[in-house]
Design a protein around this motif. Structure first.
Motif, short mmCIF file in Angstrom:
data_model
loop_
_atom_site.label_atom_id
_atom_site.label_comp_id
_atom_site.label_asym_id
_atom_site.label_seq_id
_atom_site.Cartn_x
_atom_site.Cartn_y
_atom_site.Cartn_z
N UNK A 287 39.42 38.55 40.96
CA UNK A 287 38.54 39.59 41.50
C UNK A 287 37.18 39.55 40.82
N UNK A 288 37.17 39.34 39.49
CA UNK A 288 35.90 39.27 38.76
C UNK A 288 35.11 38.03 39.16
N UNK A 289 35.78 36.90 39.32
CA UNK A 289 35.08 35.67 39.73
C UNK A 289 34.48 35.83 41.12
N UNK A 290 35.21 36.48 42.03
CA UNK A 290 34.70 36.67 43.39
C UNK A 290 33.48 37.58 43.42
N UNK A 291 33.41 38.51 42.47
CA UNK A 291 32.27 39.42 42.40
C UNK A 291 31.13 38.85 41.56
N UNK A 292 31.27 37.63 41.04
CA UNK A 292 30.24 37.02 40.23
C UNK A 292 30.13 37.61 38.83
N UNK A 293 31.22 38.16 38.32
CA UNK A 293 31.23 38.76 36.99
C UNK A 293 31.95 37.85 36.00
N UNK A 294 31.67 38.06 34.73
CA UNK A 294 32.30 37.26 33.70
C UNK A 294 33.75 37.71 33.50
N UNK A 295 34.57 36.77 33.05
CA UNK A 295 35.98 37.09 32.78
C UNK A 295 36.36 36.85 31.32
N UNK A 296 35.46 36.27 30.53
CA UNK A 296 35.72 36.02 29.11
C UNK A 296 34.59 36.66 28.29
N UNK A 297 34.99 37.30 27.18
CA UNK A 297 34.02 38.01 26.35
C UNK A 297 34.32 37.73 24.88
N UNK A 298 33.25 37.53 24.11
CA UNK A 298 33.38 37.31 22.68
C UNK A 298 32.44 38.27 21.97
#
Length: 308
Positions: A287-298
């Protein structure tokens, strides 16, 4: 032919032992053993008198003055303790505790945005029954005005020496770009100390819209020295169904792995530094990839941990 005679050996007994036994008073042996008859007027200590009657010794009263008879000792036991005698240990007190586990600055590695994160809990109550509260959240204070917070209000019941059964409600809210959303959920969970001192906090949430989510949280304190502590920590979230308004897919939604190194100036006060890696998983990642959002955070973190 007659049978041969068999002589019985005679064991000689010294005459002075026989004489000493004959001259010894009948009550001497009893007195040496401490088995004094009840009718004796010989002074006895209170504890010895209770043991003589078959009762266990008492530690609730001060020692009885020497010179009392058996009857006087028992009458003394029935009298209340003196006014200056210490009071009994209070075992039904109300306790209050507040624990700010995280109050930290978080710097996201990718876009260098500043976040303020916090997590706290506390309780008011007695040993078995408590009112327990939990609060956690995150806010971005540079750039876009956004954030979220969750507040749990729980009844907690001690069910084993190291585990609490908890139930109550949660109020969650989130804001972004001027829009604001909130929701209420029913909560049921368990929190406690697992073998090998793993601290666990697991909870199930049923929202007002009927959505079911589960959160698992575990941490462990690895003591490098008496003051320097390394704490690994893991958080997992699971959704029972797709929740479109929260951009969550069914199954495991996200995983957070933290590592904090703190220095305990006191047990109740410790600054720390740390690092966090958070990733979206499964359908939530899609869902995040389809919305153009990041899925990994550091994130890199620094903060304070304190209790009172």
């Amino acid at each position: 032919m007659s049978a041969p005679e068999v002589s019985t050996p005679v064991i000689p007994v010294p005459l002075f032992l026989l004489a000493a036994t004959a001259l010894m008073p009948c009550g001497a042996l009893a007195q040496d053993r401490g088995d004094m008859p009840e009718t004796s007027d010989r002074p006895m200590h209170y504890e010895s008198a209770r043991q003589h009657e078959g009762e266990p010794p008492s530690v609730e009263n001060p020692p009885v003055p020497e010179g009392m008879t058996l009857e006087e000792a028992f009458k003394y036991a029935e009298t209340p303790p003196p006014s200056d005698y210490p009071r009994t240990v209070p075992d039904d007190r109300v306790y209050v505790f507040t624990f700010i586990e995280q109050l930290e600055y978080r710097l996201e590695a990718d876009d260098a945005s500043d976040h303020l994160g916090w997590e706290a809990q506390g309780w008011v109550g007695k040993d078995f029954h408590k009112f327990w509260w939990k609060q956690e959240g995150e806010a971005v204070f540079e750039g876009t005005d956004e954030g979220e917070s969750e507040t749990d209000l729980l009844y907690s019941r001690l069910i084993t020496p190291f585990w609490n059964l908890q139930a109550g409600v949660q109020y969650a809210n989130g804001w972004e770009g001027g829009s604001y959303e909130d929701r209420w959920s029913a909560v049921a969970g368990v929190q406690g100390l697992a073998p090998y001192k793993f601290e666990l906090d697991n909870a199930l949430y049923l929202s007002e819209d009927g959505d079911v989510t589960v959160e698992f949280e575990g941490e462990y304190d690895l003591r490098i020295t008496q003051r320097l502590v390394l704490q690994p920590r893991a958080e997992l979230a699971v959704a029972a169904q797709d929740i479109s308004e929260r951009s969550l897919g069914a199954g495991l939604t996200d995983v957070s792995l933290d590592l904090r190194l703190r220095y305990e100036i006191r047990r109740e006060f410790a600054p720390y530094v740390g690092i966090r890696y958070r990733t979206l998983t499964g359908e939530t990642e899609d869902i995040a990839d389809a919305a153009g959002q990041e899925s990994d955070f550091l994130y890199f973190m620094g903060g304070l941990r304190f209790a009172f």
